[in-house]
Design an enzyme around this catalytic site. Sequence first.
Site, PDB file in Angstrom:
ATOM      1  N   ASP A   8      14.632  -4.152  -1.407  1.00 33.88           N
ATOM      2  CA  ASP A   8      15.951  -4.741  -1.641  1.00 33.88           C
ATOM      3  C   ASP A   8      16.912  -4.106  -0.634  1.00 33.88           C
ATOM      4  OD1 ASP A   8      16.574  -2.227  -2.637  1.00 33.88           O
ATOM      5  OD2 ASP A   8      17.239  -2.927  -4.597  1.00 33.88           O
ATOM      6  N   CYS A  66      13.144   0.363  -2.912  1.00 31.75           N
ATOM      7  CA  CYS A  66      14.501   0.026  -3.381  1.00 31.75           C
ATOM      8  C   CYS A  66      15.326   1.312  -3.313  1.00 31.75           C
ATOM      9  CB  CYS A  66      14.483  -0.611  -4.763  1.00 31.75           C
ATOM     10  SG  CYS A  66      13.790   0.367  -6.100  1.00 31.75           S
ATOM     11  N   THR A  68      16.115   3.680  -5.569  1.00 29.46           N
ATOM     12  CA  THR A  68      15.426   4.824  -6.186  1.00 29.46           C
ATOM     13  C   THR A  68      13.913   4.690  -6.202  1.00 29.46           C
ATOM     14  OG1 THR A  68      15.531   3.735  -8.344  1.00 29.46           O
ATOM     15  CG2 THR A  68      17.362   5.228  -7.766  1.00 29.46           C
ATOM     16  N   HIS A  99      -6.661  10.260  -6.852  1.00 29.48           N
ATOM     17  CA  HIS A  99      -6.945  10.191  -8.288  1.00 29.48           C
ATOM     18  C   HIS A  99      -6.620   8.845  -8.925  1.00 29.48           C
ATOM     19  CE1 HIS A  99      -7.062  14.806  -9.238  1.00 29.48           C
ATOM     20  NE2 HIS A  99      -7.845  14.456  -8.230  1.00 29.48           N
ATOM     21  N   HIS A 134     -12.471   9.836 -11.829  1.00 27.55           N
ATOM     22  CA  HIS A 134     -11.227   9.087 -11.658  1.00 27.55           C
ATOM     23  C   HIS A 134     -11.479   7.576 -11.687  1.00 27.55           C
ATOM     24  CE1 HIS A 134      -9.244  12.835 -11.046  1.00 27.55           C
ATOM     25  NE2 HIS A 134     -10.114  13.139 -10.083  1.00 27.55           N
TER      26      HIS A 134
HETATM   27  C1  RB5 Z   1      20.425  -1.263  -6.308  1.00 34.71           C
HETATM   28  O1  RB5 Z   1      21.723  -0.784  -6.373  1.00 34.71           O
HETATM   29  C2  RB5 Z   1      19.478  -0.345  -7.052  1.00 34.71           C
HETATM   30  O2  RB5 Z   1      19.698  -0.456  -8.423  1.00 34.71           O
HETATM   31  C3  RB5 Z   1      18.039  -0.654  -6.704  1.00 34.71           C
HETATM   32  O3  RB5 Z   1      17.864  -0.512  -5.344  1.00 34.71           O
HETATM   33  C4  RB5 Z   1      17.000   0.239  -7.340  1.00 34.71           C
HETATM   34  O4  RB5 Z   1      17.294   1.578  -7.164  1.00 34.71           O
HETATM   35  C5  RB5 Z   1      16.618  -0.104  -8.700  1.00 34.71           C
HETATM   36  O5  RB5 Z   1      15.800   0.550  -9.364  1.00 34.71           O
END
Ligand code: RB5
Length: 142
Positions: A8, A66, A68, A99, A134
Amino acid sequence: MNILLGSDHGGVDLKRICKGHLEGLPDYVVEDIGVFSEDSTDYPVVAHRVAQAVADGEFDRGILICGTGLGMSIVANRYKGVRAALCHNLYTARMSRLHNDANILVMGGRVIGVGLALEMVDLFLTTSFEGGRHQRRVGQID
Ligand code: RB5
């Protein structure tokens, strides 16, 4: 090995750098389904597409990024046959292969630096699954 990339807006910069890195290596065929701008977008749309393609066997591996890594990993792990690993360091990237036989690497573009990310990508793509006990455990997932 063919690899599908997706992000994203929170991961678009890191994805572009990962793509350039992989395209400079001989062993990989890389496809990028976007996004290609920093305009706000919905991470599940991209995660669904990459996870479905890996689950269907269209791609050997996926890389999802993304902000996080959390949202992408939550979505991708809903697909049978997908083992998406949200990794933050070299140890987890390596263990995800040894694993867990992970087939999608998930990273947070706002969490880790570029140098670390590229080393994680390399480890993820070159480390073989250990099998043995595993294999049994991976078989128990689905
Ligand atoms: C976008 O702001 C953010 O929420 C997305 O990139 C991600 O971190 C979602 O888990």
